[in-house]
Design an enzyme around this catalytic site. Structure first.
Site, PDB file in Angstrom:
ATOM      1  N   ASP A 123       0.814  -1.213   0.000  1.00 38.11           N
ATOM      2  CA  ASP A 123       0.000   0.000   0.000  1.00 38.11           C
ATOM      3  C   ASP A 123       0.848   1.265   0.000  1.00 38.11           C
ATOM      4  O   ASP A 123       0.328   2.362  -0.166  1.00 38.11           O
ATOM      5  CB  ASP A 123      -0.936  -0.005   1.218  1.00 38.11           C
ATOM      6  CG  ASP A 123      -1.996   1.081   1.158  1.00 38.11           C
ATOM      7  OD1 ASP A 123      -2.575   1.282   0.076  1.00 38.11           O
ATOM      8  OD2 ASP A 123      -2.242   1.730   2.186  1.00 38.11           O
TER       9      ASP A 123
ATOM     10  N   SER B  82      -7.631   5.198   0.255  1.00 31.91           N
ATOM     11  CA  SER B  82      -7.968   3.940  -0.407  1.00 31.91           C
ATOM     12  C   SER B  82      -9.428   3.572  -0.177  1.00 31.91           C
ATOM     13  O   SER B  82      -9.956   3.758   0.921  1.00 31.91           O
ATOM     14  CB  SER B  82      -7.079   2.808   0.123  1.00 31.91           C
ATOM     15  OG  SER B  82      -5.714   3.135  -0.009  1.00 31.91           O
TER      16      SER B  82
ATOM     17  N   GLN C 135      -5.857  -1.585  -6.641  1.00 29.71           N
ATOM     18  CA  GLN C 135      -6.478  -0.713  -5.644  1.00 29.71           C
ATOM     19  C   GLN C 135      -7.213   0.430  -6.340  1.00 29.71           C
ATOM     20  O   GLN C 135      -6.769   0.911  -7.389  1.00 29.71           O
ATOM     21  CB  GLN C 135      -5.415  -0.126  -4.718  1.00 29.71           C
ATOM     22  CG  GLN C 135      -5.953   0.743  -3.586  1.00 29.71           C
ATOM     23  CD  GLN C 135      -4.839   1.291  -2.704  1.00 29.71           C
ATOM     24  OE1 GLN C 135      -4.465   2.444  -2.816  1.00 29.71           O
ATOM     25  NE2 GLN C 135      -4.301   0.444  -1.820  1.00 29.71           N
TER      26      GLN C 135
END
Length: 318
Positions: A232, A253, A303
């Site tokens: 991430d 996110s 993502q």
């Protein structure tokens, strides 16, 4: 799954970490969960970004640790799919509640809910598989890039930018803030610019990444949990590379997915190939691949996130 931070002897391959390394930060602290009940865990925070929101990679990694505690050692995670539903509060711990959705002969599914203040902030489903061989195999070819030994560390790169006397003060403050962050990840950018600038770039970037410190040979699920944390970092920012003339108001996110393809060591250098095929409607989509140094595709990531921007003050139409 072996308890993060445990060791199985001595030596370079699987034993006690070298003196002075950050194993305790990466394993014993960041991804160490306190078991409260059979399938209920509590996690605490190591690094909180300047936004004062919880780091998404920490939540994904800790949720995977919780899920992995409920399967046998022989089962390995092959995919996970997550949604971030509320902003996390860095002032209180996170509770992880695991549901044993299905335990089959080859595959097992676990659902994890991360809770703060009595409400879910994150949900995740992880699927585990017993090892199975197959003649059906293929993968893309790893991009050709300079090795990590030939590149500057992120700290060295920031220091290089800060030495530029013409660097604008707002960029200097931003870089100094990044420099002060205690992120337990080593990063080396491939082909970074010579100076810190905000010129639009192609929505694609490469950087070498690894967990800071020593992990060693252990249950593969431990390395997958660390990779979930790493995946991430700077990922969603790929979607902003063509739009660097804007000031970021909000970038968070919405979801995060990972597929694990082959064994790897999260404390060894891996190439993170990131690209953004689309952005629009205040959202951006990013895709990533983690490559082992020997050319094996280890992990695929995807993502989507919310991206809200505003024009820089000196570019305002007013």
């Amino acid at each position: 799954m072996a308890a993060p931070g445990s060791t199985d002897g001595g030596g370079a391959g699987s034993g006690r970490p070298p003196p002075g390394d950050l194993r305790s930060t990466l394993i014993t602290s960041v991804l160490s969960l306190e078991r409260l009940e059979l399938d209920l865990f509590r996690g605490r925070h190591h690094w909180v970004p300047a936004t004062q929101r919880l780091f998404g990679g920490q939540i994904v990694g800790q949720a995977l640790v919780a899920a992995a505690r409920s399967v046998s050692r022989d089962e390995q995670v092959h995919s996970l799919h997550c949604y971030f539903v509320r902003a996390g509060d860095p002032k209180v711990p996170v509770l992880y509640e695991v549901e044993r959705t299905r335990t089959g002969k080859s595959f097992s599914v676990r659902s994890v809910k991360a809770i703060q203040h009595g409400k879910p902030i994150f949900t995740c489903q992880a699927s585990f598989q017993l090892s199975q061989g197959s003649p059906v195999q293929h993968q893309f070819t790893m991009p050709s890039v300079p090795p990590p030994e030939d590149l500057l560390t992120q700290e060295e790169l920031i220091q290089k930018f800060l030495q530029n006397p013409n660097l604008a003060e707002r960029y200097r403050k931003h870089l100094t803030k990044i420099q002060a962050e205690d992120v337990p990840i080593d990063v080396k950018h491939v082909n970074p610019p010579d100076t810190f600038c905000l010129e639009p770039q192609e929505p694609k970037q490469f950087f070498w990444v690894r967990a800071r410190g020593y992990i060693g040979e252990t249950d593969m699920k431990v390395h997958c949990c660390v990779a979930a944390y790493i995946s991430d970092y700077a990922f969603l920012g790929t979607a902003l590379l063509p739009h660097r003339q804007y000031h970021i108001k909000l970038m968070v996110s919405l979801d995060h997915s990972m597929w694990f393809h082959a064994p790897f060591r999260a404390d060894h250098w891996m190439l993170y190939e990131c690209e953004s095929p689309w952005a629009g409607g205040c959202r951006g989509l990013v895709q990533g691949r983690l490559w082992r140094r020997d050319g094996v595709l280890a992990v695929t990531c995807a993502q989507e996130g919310v991206i809200r921007v505003q024009e820089m003050p000196n570019q305002s139409k007013l």
